[in-house]
Every structure is written in structure tokens, then in C-alpha cells.
Design a protein around this motif. Structure first.
Motif, PDB file in Angstrom:
ATOM      1  N   LEU A  46      15.151  30.924 -20.858  1.00 39.79           N
ATOM      2  CA  LEU A  46      15.359  32.287 -21.565  1.00 39.79           C
ATOM      3  C   LEU A  46      16.830  31.969 -22.467  1.00 39.79           C
ATOM      4  CD1 LEU A  46      14.349  35.120 -19.234  1.00 39.79           C
ATOM      5  CD2 LEU A  46      12.934  33.979 -21.233  1.00 39.79           C
ATOM      6  N   ARG A  47      17.036  32.675 -23.697  1.00 39.42           N
ATOM      7  CA  ARG A  47      18.265  32.442 -24.348  1.00 39.42           C
ATOM      8  C   ARG A  47      18.528  34.022 -24.542  1.00 39.42           C
ATOM      9  NH1 ARG A  47      17.583  28.426 -22.655  1.00 39.42           N
ATOM     10  NH2 ARG A  47      17.500  26.381 -23.649  1.00 39.42           N
ATOM     11  N   LEU A  48      19.811  34.168 -24.302  1.00 42.11           N
ATOM     12  CA  LEU A  48      20.350  35.585 -24.318  1.00 42.11           C
ATOM     13  C   LEU A  48      21.525  35.484 -25.719  1.00 42.11           C
ATOM     14  CD1 LEU A  48      21.062  36.373 -20.582  1.00 42.11           C
ATOM     15  CD2 LEU A  48      18.874  36.815 -21.904  1.00 42.11           C
ATOM     16  N   TYR A  49      22.041  36.563 -26.043  1.00 38.24           N
ATOM     17  CA  TYR A  49      22.754  36.646 -27.185  1.00 38.24           C
ATOM     18  C   TYR A  49      24.067  37.431 -26.989  1.00 38.24           C
ATOM     19  CZ  TYR A  49      18.951  34.123 -29.079  1.00 38.24           C
ATOM     20  OH  TYR A  49      18.143  33.145 -29.529  1.00 38.24           O
ATOM     21  N   GLU A  50      25.124  37.036 -27.417  1.00 36.55           N
ATOM     22  CA  GLU A  50      26.221  38.115 -27.142  1.00 36.55           C
ATOM     23  C   GLU A  50      27.132  37.779 -28.578  1.00 36.55           C
ATOM     24  OE1 GLU A  50      30.234  37.437 -24.480  1.00 36.55           O
ATOM     25  OE2 GLU A  50      28.297  38.326 -23.133  1.00 36.55           O
ATOM     26  N   TYR A  51      27.683  38.935 -28.873  1.00 33.99           N
ATOM     27  CA  TYR A  51      28.655  38.609 -30.093  1.00 33.99           C
ATOM     28  C   TYR A  51      30.084  39.184 -29.482  1.00 33.99           C
ATOM     29  CZ  TYR A  51      24.839  38.012 -33.203  1.00 33.99           C
ATOM     30  OH  TYR A  51      23.488  37.736 -33.717  1.00 33.99           O
ATOM     31  N   LEU A  52      31.209  38.865 -30.080  1.00 36.37           N
ATOM     32  CA  LEU A  52      32.688  39.172 -29.961  1.00 36.37           C
ATOM     33  C   LEU A  52      33.193  39.076 -31.289  1.00 36.37           C
ATOM     34  CD1 LEU A  52      34.948  39.413 -28.135  1.00 36.37           C
ATOM     35  CD2 LEU A  52      35.477  36.781 -28.375  1.00 36.37           C
ATOM     36  N   THR A  53      33.979  40.284 -31.773  1.00 31.48           N
ATOM     37  CA  THR A  53      34.673  40.328 -32.793  1.00 31.48           C
ATOM     38  C   THR A  53      36.196  40.755 -32.248  1.00 31.48           C
ATOM     39  OG1 THR A  53      32.859  41.318 -34.310  1.00 31.48           O
ATOM     40  CG2 THR A  53      35.064  41.885 -34.848  1.00 31.48           C
ATOM     41  N   VAL A  54      36.976  40.022 -32.801  1.00 33.32           N
ATOM     42  CA  VAL A  54      38.724  40.443 -32.272  1.00 33.32           C
ATOM     43  C   VAL A  54      39.314  40.717 -33.458  1.00 33.32           C
ATOM     44  CG1 VAL A  54      40.465  39.856 -31.105  1.00 33.32           C
ATOM     45  CG2 VAL A  54      38.242  39.089 -30.493  1.00 33.32           C
ATOM     46  N   LEU A  55      39.996  41.670 -33.850  1.00 30.74           N
ATOM     47  CA  LEU A  55      40.857  41.645 -35.067  1.00 30.74           C
ATOM     48  C   LEU A  55      42.293  42.167 -34.472  1.00 30.74           C
ATOM     49  CD1 LEU A  55      41.425  45.071 -35.700  1.00 30.74           C
ATOM     50  CD2 LEU A  55      39.052  45.014 -36.290  1.00 30.74           C
ATOM     51  N   ARG A  56      43.019  41.823 -35.303  1.00 30.74           N
ATOM     52  CA  ARG A  56      44.703  41.984 -35.189  1.00 30.74           C
ATOM     53  C   ARG A  56      45.213  42.905 -36.134  1.00 30.74           C
ATOM     54  NH1 ARG A  56      49.410  40.555 -36.912  1.00 30.74           N
ATOM     55  NH2 ARG A  56      48.538  38.801 -38.319  1.00 30.74           N
ATOM     56  N   SER A  57      45.950  44.047 -35.915  1.00 33.94           N
ATOM     57  CA  SER A  57      46.730  44.848 -36.729  1.00 33.94           C
ATOM     58  C   SER A  57      48.079  44.823 -36.200  1.00 33.94           C
ATOM     59  CB  SER A  57      46.217  46.262 -36.635  1.00 33.94           C
ATOM     60  OG  SER A  57      47.049  47.188 -37.545  1.00 33.94           O
ATOM     61  N   GLY A  58      49.107  43.991 -36.829  1.00 32.11           N
ATOM     62  CA  GLY A  58      50.587  44.096 -36.299  1.00 32.11           C
ATOM     63  C   GLY A  58      50.625  43.446 -34.985  1.00 32.11           C
ATOM     64  N   SER A  59      51.121  43.787 -33.918  1.00 29.21           N
ATOM     65  CA  SER A  59      51.089  43.406 -32.649  1.00 29.21           C
ATOM     66  C   SER A  59      50.045  43.783 -31.712  1.00 29.21           C
ATOM     67  CB  SER A  59      52.447  43.630 -31.890  1.00 29.21           C
ATOM     68  OG  SER A  59      52.604  45.137 -31.773  1.00 29.21           O
ATOM     69  N   THR A  60      48.809  44.182 -32.193  1.00 31.37           N
ATOM     70  CA  THR A  60      47.750  44.670 -31.479  1.00 31.37           C
ATOM     71  C   THR A  60      46.342  44.190 -31.743  1.00 31.37           C
ATOM     72  OG1 THR A  60      48.961  46.859 -31.154  1.00 31.37           O
ATOM     73  CG2 THR A  60      46.437  46.626 -30.715  1.00 31.37           C
ATOM     74  N   VAL A  63      23.018  42.735 -24.708  1.00 32.83           N
ATOM     75  CA  VAL A  63      22.167  43.765 -24.606  1.00 32.83           C
ATOM     76  C   VAL A  63      21.111  43.255 -23.448  1.00 32.83           C
ATOM     77  CG1 VAL A  63      20.621  42.371 -26.082  1.00 32.83           C
ATOM     78  CG2 VAL A  63      20.161  44.963 -25.401  1.00 32.83           C
ATOM     79  N   LEU A  64      20.717  44.046 -22.605  1.00 34.99           N
ATOM     80  CA  LEU A  64      19.816  43.631 -21.440  1.00 34.99           C
ATOM     81  C   LEU A  64      18.444  43.305 -21.864  1.00 34.99           C
ATOM     82  CD1 LEU A  64      19.965  43.371 -18.294  1.00 34.99           C
ATOM     83  CD2 LEU A  64      18.796  45.679 -18.169  1.00 34.99           C
ATOM     84  N   ASP A  65      18.555  42.258 -22.553  1.00 33.46           N
ATOM     85  CA  ASP A  65      17.150  41.573 -23.326  1.00 33.46           C
ATOM     86  C   ASP A  65      17.341  40.262 -23.925  1.00 33.46           C
ATOM     87  OD1 ASP A  65      14.825  41.748 -24.520  1.00 33.46           O
ATOM     88  OD2 ASP A  65      14.817  43.769 -25.295  1.00 33.46           O
ATOM     89  N   THR A  66      16.265  39.614 -24.498  1.00 33.32           N
ATOM     90  CA  THR A  66      16.344  38.308 -25.106  1.00 33.32           C
ATOM     91  C   THR A  66      16.563  38.350 -26.706  1.00 33.32           C
ATOM     92  OG1 THR A  66      13.909  37.969 -24.824  1.00 33.32           O
ATOM     93  CG2 THR A  66      15.209  37.249 -23.070  1.00 33.32           C
ATOM     94  N   LYS A  67      16.405  39.462 -27.272  1.00 32.34           N
ATOM     95  CA  LYS A  67      16.347  39.614 -28.714  1.00 32.34           C
ATOM     96  C   LYS A  67      17.961  39.310 -29.091  1.00 32.34           C
ATOM     97  CE  LYS A  67      17.228  44.704 -28.584  1.00 32.34           C
ATOM     98  NZ  LYS A  67      16.831  45.875 -29.112  1.00 32.34           N
ATOM     99  N   ASP A  68      18.009  39.049 -30.230  1.00 30.53           N
ATOM    100  CA  ASP A  68      19.037  38.988 -30.987  1.00 30.53           C
ATOM    101  C   ASP A  68      19.447  40.142 -32.021  1.00 30.53           C
ATOM    102  OD1 ASP A  68      21.348  38.108 -32.698  1.00 30.53           O
ATOM    103  OD2 ASP A  68      20.428  36.128 -33.347  1.00 30.53           O
ATOM    104  N   PHE A  69      20.046  40.821 -31.331  1.00 28.81           N
ATOM    105  CA  PHE A  69      20.438  42.134 -31.892  1.00 28.81           C
ATOM    106  C   PHE A  69      21.238  42.234 -33.403  1.00 28.81           C
ATOM    107  CE2 PHE A  69      23.407  41.407 -28.568  1.00 28.81           C
ATOM    108  CZ  PHE A  69      24.519  41.623 -29.027  1.00 28.81           C
ATOM    109  N   GLY A  70      21.557  41.249 -33.799  1.00 28.09           N
ATOM    110  CA  GLY A  70      22.466  40.827 -34.844  1.00 28.09           C
ATOM    111  C   GLY A  70      23.994  41.103 -35.067  1.00 28.09           C
TER     112      GLY A  70
END
Length: 251
Positions: free
Chosen positions: A200-214, A222-229
Motif C-alpha cells: 500500500l502507498r500512502l500520501y502526505e503533503y507538507l507546506t512551510v512558509l516564512r514571514s519575517g522570523s516566523t 488522511v486515513l486512506d490510500t487516496k492521493d487527496f491532492g
């Protein structure tokens, strides 16, 4: 994973303001080398970067309990609590920023951080989003983003995530389109092998943005094997707008 500025009335304050300005001018004339006019002092202040936001300011800028972000509802972590995944480690270590940006994950530890969890109330197997706001000293936030970019390249072919009781194999790390907000942003799509069923293949996404010092981090799975986009845009947009309103950050 599977398994606000103050407003003052002008009455009584004009004379005081003018007096203060005259006093300041006199002092500056007597001290041409005053710190505020020292180019080296100004350059040093710029080099140190913006002051980090306190935990109280991060909290004010983050989602509150039961707050809506589009169709998603917020659940804050308890005081001192953080997602379990913040304790996970990566092998090789260069991949650690992809797993967590908690203290020790990079050479630059956050000064303060807050954590939020968002879900769809109406769905059992809904996309879950972990939102984490972290403030850094000096230019550490910029360095953290650089470490994240390095990890995205070095770990494109995969890495192992140690979850203490088990290990998960990330088969692929792919860059995806990041939102055009903040000072900079990175986004990734992970393909992960299920720890119980290797087929089985699972999918996860990560987005990180920076604003100044934060940094504002959004991790979705998701608890599923679907690619949720990807990370739900409504969550990213809502959190960014609240952060901007609370901190006065630019677009």
C-alpha cells in the motif's frame, strides 16, 4: 499519519510632542555619533533580523479552539503538548526537516511555537491538517527554510522515518507548487509505504512558509490510500489571513 495600534487624542499632547522633538534635536546636535545615527549600529540591527514573536503573539495569530477554517474545525493541543510526529527522526539526518521542525530538528531551534490540529467533522476519513507556527531569533527562520530546501533535494529518492515503535519508509519526496504568500514558501508531496501492508502507498503533503522570523507549517494526511491532492487551500488561506491581521505582516 495513517495508523491593534493605539490612537491618542491631540489635546494636551502637542506641546509635549514638540518639546520632545526639540530635546531630541538638541541631543543629536551635541552627540553626532548618537547610536540612532550610527550606520554600523543600523547595519548590525538589520543583520540580526526582526525580533521573534513571543508565544503569546503566536497564540493570538493562530487558530483558536473550535475556530473554523473553511469547512475545517480546530482543536488546539494542550499546554506543552505537540504532535507525536515532532519526536520522530529521519535517516539520513539531512531529511529531518521534512519530518519535523521541532527543537533539535535543525541547527536553529525555535524561540516559541504553537500547534493546532484541524479536521472535517462530518467525515471519518477526512484529511487531517497539523498547523504549527514557530518564531526564531535573528535570521534563523531563513536558515530553517534553507535546510528544508536542502532536505527536499537530498531526500528525493526517499528516507526512513523512525517512529520509536516502528519505522516508515518514505519512497519519494517531490516538490509541489507552493502558495505565493509570505517571504518564501516550500511545499512537498510524500509517497509513503504503509508500515503494515508493504504493497500500500500512502500520501502526505507538507507546506512551510516564512514571514519575517516566523514559519507557518501545514502537514496534511488522511486515513486512506487516496492521493487527496495537497494541503487544503482553505486552511492555508485562513491561517495566513489571521496571522497577517494579528502581526501586521505583509502579503
Amino acid at each position: 499519519m495513517y495508523g491593534a495600534g493605539k490612537r491618542y487624542g491631540r489635546s494636551g499632547r502637542v506641546a509635549a510632542a514638540l518639546g520632545g522633538m526639540l530635546l531630541l534635536a538638541a541631543c543629536s546636535a551635541e552627540r553626532p555619533d548618537a547610536p540612532n545615527d550610527d550606520p554600523k549600529a543600523k547595519a548590525s540591527a538589520r543583520a540580526k533580523g526582526p525580533a521573534p514573536l513571543t508565544e503569546a503573539r503566536l497564540t493570538a495569530a493562530a487558530f483558536a479552539a473550535d475556530e473554523k477554517a473553511g469547512s475545517y474545525t480546530t482543536s488546539p493541543y494542550g499546554v506543552g503538548e505537540a504532535p507525536f510526529s515532532d519526536s520522530y527522526t529521519a535517516d539520513p539526518a539531512v531529511c529531518q526537516p521534512l519530518v519535523s521542525l521541532a527543537k533539535g530538528a535543525t541547527a536553529h531551534d525555535p524561540v516559541a511555537e504553537v500547534h493546532r490540529d484541524l479536521d472535517l467533522d462530518s467525515e471519518l476519513r477526512s484529511v487531517n491538517v497539523t498547523v504549527q507556527l514557530r518564531s526564531y531569533a535573528g535570521k534563523d527562520a531563513t536558515a530553517v527554510m534553507a535546510a528544508l530546501a536542502t532536505a527536499g533535494t537530498a531526500c528525493a529518492g526517499g528516507f526512513t522515518e523512525d517512529r520509536a515503535l516502528t519505522k516508515a519508509r518514505y519512497l519519494k519526496v517531490e516538490p509541489v507548487k507552493a502558495p505565493a504568500i509570505g517571504d518564501e514558501a516550500k511545499a512537498f508531496r510524500f509517497t509513503i509505504q504503509d508500515v503494515k501492508n508493504k504493497d500500500l502507498r500512502l500520501y502526505e503533503y507538507l507546506t512551510v512558509l516564512r514571514s519575517g522570523s516566523t514559519t507557518l507549517s501545514f502537514r496534511a494526511d488522511v486515513l486512506d490510500t487516496k492521493d487527496f491532492g495537497g494541503v487544503p487551500q482553505e486552511v492555508v488561506t485562513a491561517q495566513w489571513e489571521k496571522f497577517r491581521a494579528a502581526t501586521g505582516s505583509g502579503a
